[in-house]
Write an enzyme that holds these catalytic residues in place. Structure first.
Site, short mmCIF file in Angstrom:
data_model
loop_
_atom_site.label_atom_id
_atom_site.label_comp_id
_atom_site.label_asym_id
_atom_site.label_seq_id
_atom_site.Cartn_x
_atom_site.Cartn_y
_atom_site.Cartn_z
N TYR B 75 -3.40 -4.63 -2.54
CA TYR B 75 -1.96 -4.42 -2.33
C TYR B 75 -1.62 -2.96 -2.07
O TYR B 75 -0.87 -2.63 -1.15
CB TYR B 75 -1.24 -4.94 -3.57
CG TYR B 75 0.16 -4.46 -3.82
CD1 TYR B 75 1.26 -5.09 -3.23
CD2 TYR B 75 0.41 -3.40 -4.70
CE1 TYR B 75 2.55 -4.67 -3.49
CE2 TYR B 75 1.70 -2.98 -4.98
CZ TYR B 75 2.77 -3.61 -4.37
OH TYR B 75 4.04 -3.20 -4.63
N HIS B 78 -2.26 -1.70 1.40
CA HIS B 78 -1.87 -2.65 2.46
C HIS B 78 -0.80 -2.01 3.35
O HIS B 78 0.18 -1.45 2.84
CB HIS B 78 -1.34 -3.93 1.82
CG HIS B 78 -1.18 -5.07 2.80
ND1 HIS B 78 -0.21 -5.07 3.77
CD2 HIS B 78 -1.87 -6.22 2.95
CE1 HIS B 78 -0.31 -6.18 4.48
NE2 HIS B 78 -1.31 -6.89 4.00
#
Lengths: 108, 108
Positions: B75, B78
């Site tokens: 995450y 990202h």
């Protein structure tokens, strides 16, 4: 809106002199509270594993769930909570509390 | 221990000039992320309703759940998250992040 759940986040940075055993005692003390305070419907805790360097020195996190705001309001002045706070405060360097009504987004 | 869930707490104090509409836009932007970032398994958010005066000025809370530490690690870098962070940072006065493996205590 007393029917909405409340989550109560407590972030803690313990004082430097606190040993692992002393910290465990503090955590165990909190774990014992729900048995004595009806309003506490659950809690979870953990230690910081973030890697962004934005934890402001906080190392421990406790999240308590109350059924509604009345539960939170019953918890704060509860004698068992008050007694716990008195023991906790000398152990902490700093402490942050934020309560919120979770607006949940559950994903597949 | 990649099989243990991770919760990612973000506390925000927005800049004083931020309007309610602008704050809503920031929140909606975060709500859109799970649709684009597979690792986000759920999140909830809310605004501070604490009464103890210990919120250190933070007014908003976002809690994202990842299936494991690999999910959290996917995450952070990202592109959709990075693009969001770039939009978010100019809006905030301060921001705190703490991640933890929840040790859950479920009560009756």
């Amino acid at each position: 809106m007393p029917s909405r759940a409340v989550k109560h986040i407590v972030l803690i940075k313990f004082k430097d002199h606190m040993t692992d055993d002393q910290i465990k005692e503090v955590i165990d003390g909190y774990r014992a509270l729900p048995g004595r305070i009806e309003a506490m419907k659950g809690f979870e805790w953990g230690t910081d594993v973030s890697v962004e360097g934005l934890s402001e020195g906080y190392t421990h996190c406790f999240v308590t769930t109350f059924e509604n705001i009345d539960g939170r309001n019953a918890y704060l002045p509860h004698p068992a909570h008050q007694a716990y706070v008195e023991k906790l405060l000398p152990c902490v360097d700093k402490l942050l509390v934020l309560d919120y009504h979770p607006q949940e987004v559950i994903l597949d």
